[in-house]
Structures are given as structure tokens and as C-alpha cells.
Design an enzyme around this catalytic site. Structure first.
Site, PDB file in Angstrom:
ATOM      1  N   ASP A   5      42.560  19.120  -5.925  1.00  0.00           N
ATOM      2  CA  ASP A   5      41.172  19.399  -5.573  1.00  0.00           C
ATOM      3  C   ASP A   5      40.260  18.721  -6.607  1.00  0.00           C
ATOM      4  O   ASP A   5      40.453  17.568  -6.942  1.00  0.00           O
ATOM      5  CB  ASP A   5      40.960  20.921  -5.484  1.00  0.00           C
ATOM      6  CG  ASP A   5      39.604  21.321  -4.919  1.00  0.00           C
ATOM      7  OD1 ASP A   5      39.412  21.190  -3.698  1.00  0.00           O
ATOM      8  OD2 ASP A   5      38.746  21.740  -5.704  1.00  0.00           O
ATOM      9  N   ASP A  23      47.222  21.199   4.698  1.00  0.00           N
ATOM     10  CA  ASP A  23      45.888  21.138   4.097  1.00  0.00           C
ATOM     11  C   ASP A  23      45.002  20.196   4.894  1.00  0.00           C
ATOM     12  O   ASP A  23      45.095  18.975   4.742  1.00  0.00           O
ATOM     13  CB  ASP A  23      45.960  20.664   2.644  1.00  0.00           C
ATOM     14  CG  ASP A  23      44.566  20.508   2.033  1.00  0.00           C
ATOM     15  OD1 ASP A  23      43.662  21.244   2.466  1.00  0.00           O
ATOM     16  OD2 ASP A  23      44.388  19.659   1.148  1.00  0.00           O
ATOM     17  N   HIS A  41      45.876  24.080   1.063  1.00  0.00           N
ATOM     18  CA  HIS A  41      45.014  23.426   0.077  1.00  0.00           C
ATOM     19  C   HIS A  41      45.330  23.898  -1.333  1.00  0.00           C
ATOM     20  O   HIS A  41      45.478  23.080  -2.244  1.00  0.00           O
ATOM     21  CB  HIS A  41      43.542  23.682   0.401  1.00  0.00           C
ATOM     22  CG  HIS A  41      42.616  22.926  -0.499  1.00  0.00           C
ATOM     23  ND1 HIS A  41      42.569  21.550  -0.523  1.00  0.00           N
ATOM     24  CD2 HIS A  41      41.731  23.344  -1.449  1.00  0.00           C
ATOM     25  CE1 HIS A  41      41.688  21.150  -1.420  1.00  0.00           C
ATOM     26  NE2 HIS A  41      41.168  22.220  -1.990  1.00  0.00           N
TER      27      HIS A  41
END
Length: 348
Positions: free
Chosen positions: A161, A287, A317
Site C-alpha cells: 500500500d 485485492d 489488500h
């Protein structure tokens, strides 16, 4: 959150929140801050006291940065400090180093030193109080200073991320300090656009979300306990502490008017198109936010050739929650398949 390339991740519960909020009439990207940080908040340790030791037992460590005033960064430092191998684990938004609690034991058992910092604005790190205090470049500056002050070398970066948006840029600034890079569910956006659902998340839904623990409850594929969900909300005892979590979605460089588009392009062109050191992608197959993003890295980075890239089954995710053991096994294999030179460089 939605795939900036088009796939939705807005759950029914998230949509319910968004439906009660007026649509943003304009999507104005945050500007690069030109003024000094005037107020810094620090989450009191009592906010973390309710996290059971059985869930999170790691000792806190702190280091002060000076690049943008006096901002204290919290980090975990586990394993042998004398190890030849250092794994730097970078979290994203709205998480903190708590995200890596399930991976640390296995990495330490493999003989690695494991460093897990909290980004400024998150976890136990200091939190500049205003949204305008944050930018991609300030985050990269803070974490570059962190790596230098910690005297980290022979680093294997694991980034997910926003940990990738920031960590990859740090590696581009200090390539001599990084021996390997492993990324999961991340990207370096260069202003190529986003769909309406992402913009609604960034500018509307994420600005009204009441509890960040709810994000993990809705998106993690492995159920979390009440204590674990509470731990994700612990750093933010009130709205005053959530400036970073509110502005980060708006900071993603998805348009040409966003800050850091040129800097990201430069990192890709000047560094990663020439990166011959080992580079591995471990993206989750569940994801939708970064679906297909690994393909660009495999095409761009010379060091990705011949590595054991995997789409991890069942990985959402927040893949560190969903598949921590598999991540650890694949990172260890990555390190073993790409050993350091017998004669290590002198410390920088």
C-alpha cells in the site's frame, strides 16, 4: 477504496456511509506544503494499553527526525541487531506497525533483523495536526532520514500500500542501502487517472469514515478479533489525530495536477528501469485495489527477471493479515535465492 484502474472495492457498508454524504463538487489535489509544521500531536500511551500482550507484545522504540521540524518516529526493532540481513517492513494507510505482528516471529527465527516503523501521522509516531502538513515528498523525506539515522544497510524492503509509494521512493534515493525489494499490493502512480468510485472514496467516503477498525473488518479476508480491530483504531483517540488518514487518500498521485507525479516518474525512469538487484512481487489475488499492477513492475525492472513472482491465493489488500505465514516463507526463499555478497560493504 477502489482499484484506480477501474475495479470496485466499495463494500455495501462503505456505500452506506458514502450515500449520506454529498458528492464532492471538485476534486482538488492537496498542494505541496510551503509552511512549517506548527502543531504536533502525540497519542498517549494509555490508548494502546488495552491491546493484550497476547496480541501485541513488542517493545516500542523511538527516533527523532529533524528534516521537517522535530517529529518523533516509532518503530519496532526485533531480531539480532548484528544480523547481516535487515528486513524493513513498510505499512500503508490507515494501518501501523501492528499490521506486521504476525510476520515478525518467522522473520526473526530466520535470523533477520526486522524493522517496522510507523509512518508520521500513524501508530505511535508523532502526528502533525493539519492535513496540509502532509505530502508524498515530506513522507519520503521523513523515512529517508529514518533509514540514514538508523544506519540501515543491506536492506530487504517489504512494502505494501502506501508503504510502497513511500518505501520505493526511499530506495530510489538511497539505492546503495537496499539489497532487495519485495512489494505487495502497491504502485508508484504517475497521474494516469482514476475512476469516479476512487475519487468518491478519496474525497468523500474516506473523509467521513467513523472508525478505521471498520475498514479492516470489511476488507480483511481472515476475521479479526475485537481486540485486533480496536488496535487499529487505538492511534486515533479523536478526529484531531486523523489528519494523515484523511488526507492520504487525496494525496495518491492519480492526476497530472497531483504533487509528486514528476518525482514518481523520475524514480521509475532513473532508478527502477535500471534496477538489476533482486525485485519480487507478491500481490494478493483478491485485492481489487491493485489488480494487475504487478505487470508493470515485471516489465520495467530488470531485477524482476527470473524471480519467483506469485499471486498469493486468498490474499486481500491487507495481505499481512490474510496470508502472513506464506509471505514470511516467500520472503525467506527470496533472500536465500539471492544471497548477499560474501564480503559485505562497510557501514555507511
Amino acid at each position: 477504496p477502489v482499484d484506480i484502474h477501474g475495479s470496485e472495492l466499495i463494500t455495501p457498508a462503505m456505500s452506506a456511509v458514502a450515500s449520506n454524504v454529498a458528492s464532492a463538487s471538485e476534486h482538488v489535489p492537496p498542494l505541496e506544503p510551503l509552511e512549517p509544521i506548527r502543531k504536533i500531536l502525540r497519542t498517549d500511551e494509555s490508548c494502546f494499553a488495552k491491546i493484550p500482550k497476547s496480541v501485541f507484545s513488542y517493545e516500542p522504540n523511538y527516533i527523532n527526525t529533524e528534516v521537517h521540524g522535530n517529529v518523533r518516529i516509532h518503530y519496532l526493532d526485533e531480531g539480532k541487531k548484528s544480523s547481516r540481513e535487515t528486513v524493513l517492513c513498510m505499512h500503508g494507510e490507515p494501518s501501523w506497525c501492528f499490521l506486521y505482528r504476525k510476520m515478525i516471529p518467522g522473520l526473526c527465527q530466520a535470523g533477520y533483523r526486522v524493522i517496522c516503523p510507523d509512518l508520521p501521522g500513524f501508530g505511535k509516531s508523532d502526528k502533525p495536526s493539519e492535513q496540509c502538513d502532509y505530502s508524498c515528498e515530506r513522507m519520503v523525506n521523513w523515512m529517508t532520514e529514518f533509514v540514514v539515522k538508523m544506519r540501515l544497510n543491506n536492506i530487504t524492503l517489504f512494502a505494501q500500500d502506501w508503504g510502497g509509494l513511500i518505501g520505493l521512493r526511499v530506495a530510489a534515493r538511497l539505492p546503495e542501502r537496499f539489497a532487495r525489494i519485495c512489494i505487495s499490493n502497491t504502485a508508484l502512480p504517475v497521474g494516469k487517472g482514476a475512476n469516479k468510485m476512487f475519487m468518491k472514496w478519496a474525497y468523500v467516503t474516506s473523509q467521513q469514515f467513523p472508525n478505521w477498525g471498520m475498514v479492516f473488518k470489511l476488507t480483511c479476508r481472515v476475521p479479526l478479533s475485537k481486540e485486533e480491530l480496536a488496535a487499529y483504531e487505538a492511534p486515533f483517540p479523536s478526529e484531531a489525530y486523523k489528519a494523515a488518514t484523511r488526507v492520504f487518500p487525496k494525496m495518491v498521485p492519480v492526476t497530472q495536477s497531483h504533487a509528486s507525479v514528476e518525482e514518481n516518474k523520475g524514480a521509475l525512469r532513473r532508478v527502477f528501469s535500471r534496477w538489476t538487484k533482486p525485485f519480487l512481487t507478491l500481490f494478493g489475488d483478491r485485492d481489487p485495489i491493485t489488480r494487475g499492477a504487478e505487470k508493470g513492475w515485471l516489465k520495467l525492472v530488470p531485477g524482476a527477471k527470473g524471480q519467483k513472482h506469485v499471486k498469493i491465493k486468498g490474499g486481500g489488500h491487507f495481505i499481512q493479515e490474510d496470508r502472513p505465514d506464506e509471505l514470511v516463507q516467500r520472503i525467506i526463499a527470496f533472500v536465500n535465492d539471492n544471497p548477499l555478497p560474501a564480503k559485505l560493504r562497510a557501514n555507511l
